[in-house]
Design an enzyme around this catalytic site. Structure first.
Site, mmCIF file in Angstrom:
data_model
loop_
_atom_site.group_PDB
_atom_site.id
_atom_site.type_symbol
_atom_site.label_atom_id
_atom_site.label_comp_id
_atom_site.label_asym_id
_atom_site.label_seq_id
_atom_site.Cartn_x
_atom_site.Cartn_y
_atom_site.Cartn_z
ATOM 1 N N SER A 42 0.798 -1.222 0.000
ATOM 2 C CA SER A 42 0.000 0.000 0.000
ATOM 3 C C SER A 42 0.837 1.281 0.000
ATOM 4 O O SER A 42 0.319 2.354 -0.307
ATOM 5 C CB SER A 42 -0.944 0.021 1.200
ATOM 6 O OG SER A 42 -0.224 0.159 2.410
ATOM 7 N N LYS A 119 0.809 4.513 6.918
ATOM 8 C CA LYS A 119 0.316 5.335 5.807
ATOM 9 C C LYS A 119 0.953 6.720 5.902
ATOM 10 O O LYS A 119 1.657 7.044 6.850
ATOM 11 C CB LYS A 119 -1.211 5.486 5.861
ATOM 12 C CG LYS A 119 -2.002 4.191 5.960
ATOM 13 C CD LYS A 119 -1.992 3.373 4.680
ATOM 14 C CE LYS A 119 -2.822 2.106 4.836
ATOM 15 N NZ LYS A 119 -2.746 1.234 3.639
#
Length: 285
Positions: A42, A119
């Site tokens: 990701s 993230k």
């Protein structure tokens, strides 16, 4: 001293040494740095599957999330950070708290599952975040983006989980070149006088919900995160009710990822021929 007495004494000293070592390691992990393996794609190509880094827990101070979760299924051990340090969740939930900056790469606890996620911080409290036709808008203004080169990787199972990468160049057979478009995105600095944050992002498509979202206004005390691999990331664009991350509480931040220490591109760290020495000690930008 008898032979048996000496043996017992030696065993006791060994056990004490092990206990002290575990205590020191536990304190070090809780207070200073937490090891973290990258399990998914990701955050490509900022972070690759198999990158190993230490998370700087001092960057934003300490909360219940700074305490380790101890899970050993084989022995039925499942101790959550909330079990150990839930008492720290009163007030704003942080001790010696620091302010995260837009563009930081942060490890945090998922608000529902408690799993560790990593993230990039996009939206601060009060910010409005939206994605339209694959482009990021922050507080109503399109974030600067410039085309870069093409990111290419082999289409094959990656990491211990054996996940296959997604490709922008259509169906790709095993061993083929899986390509994604790479862009340089520049986030406006959240600190006056500091330079803006430029980082790479990968794109596969401009279609779908992830590329055409509602406008999200970040509540006070919460943060909005996105993965750099924009079309292959479950993040704050997806609300918790849909299995996503949603907004993340300040108390759920664990620390900032500053530098990659080691990297292995194989299914196991023991596959030494897959070690990526060019990523050792690489700064996370």
């Amino acid at each position: 001293m008898s032979e048996n007495g000496g043996l017992v004494g030696s065993i006791v000293e060994t056990v004490k040494t092990i206990v002290y070592a575990l205590l020191i390691a536990g304190i070090f992990r809780t207070v200073f740095f937490q090891p973290f393996w990258i399990p998914s794609g990701s955050m490509k190509d900022t972070l690759l599957i198999g990158d190993f880094l230490f998370v700087n827990k001092m960057a934003y101070g300490y909360s219940y999330a700074s305490c380790p979760s101890i899970k050993i299924e084989r022995f039925g051990i499942d101790v959550d950070a909330e079990d150990l340090c839930g008492w720290m969740q009163s007030g704003d939930g942080r001790f010696l708290g620091g302010t995260p900056e837009r563009g930081d790469v942060i490890v945090f606890r998922h608000p529902v599952t408690g799993a560790d996620y990593i993230k990039r911080l996009i939206g601060l409290p009060g910010d409005t975040v939206q994605v339209k036709e694959g482009l990021l808008y922050l507080n109503g203004k399109q974030v600067q983006v410039a085309a870069d080169d093409t990111f290419s990787e082999t289409y094959e199972p990656q990491g211990p989980e054996g996940n296959l990468p997604r490709c922008a160049n259509g169906p790709v057979g095993p061993g083929g070149d899986c390509e994604k478009l790479r862009f340089l995105e520049t986030l406006p600095s959240s600190v006056e006088g500091e330079p803006d944050v430029t980082h790479g992002i990968l794109k596969i498509t401009d279609r779908g919900y992830a590329n055409n979202t509602p406008a999200f206004t970040v509540p006070e005390g919460k943060y909005f995160f996105m993965g750099d691999n924009r079309d292959n990331s479950t993040d704050s664009r997806f609300q918790q009710t849909a299995g996503g991350v949603g907004f993340v509480d300040y108390k759920d931040l664990i620390g900032r990822a500053d530098r990659i220490m080691f990297s292995s591109g194989g299914r196991s760290m023991l596959y030494f021929w897959t070690w990526r020495s060019d990523r050792y000690f690489k700064a996370v930008e």
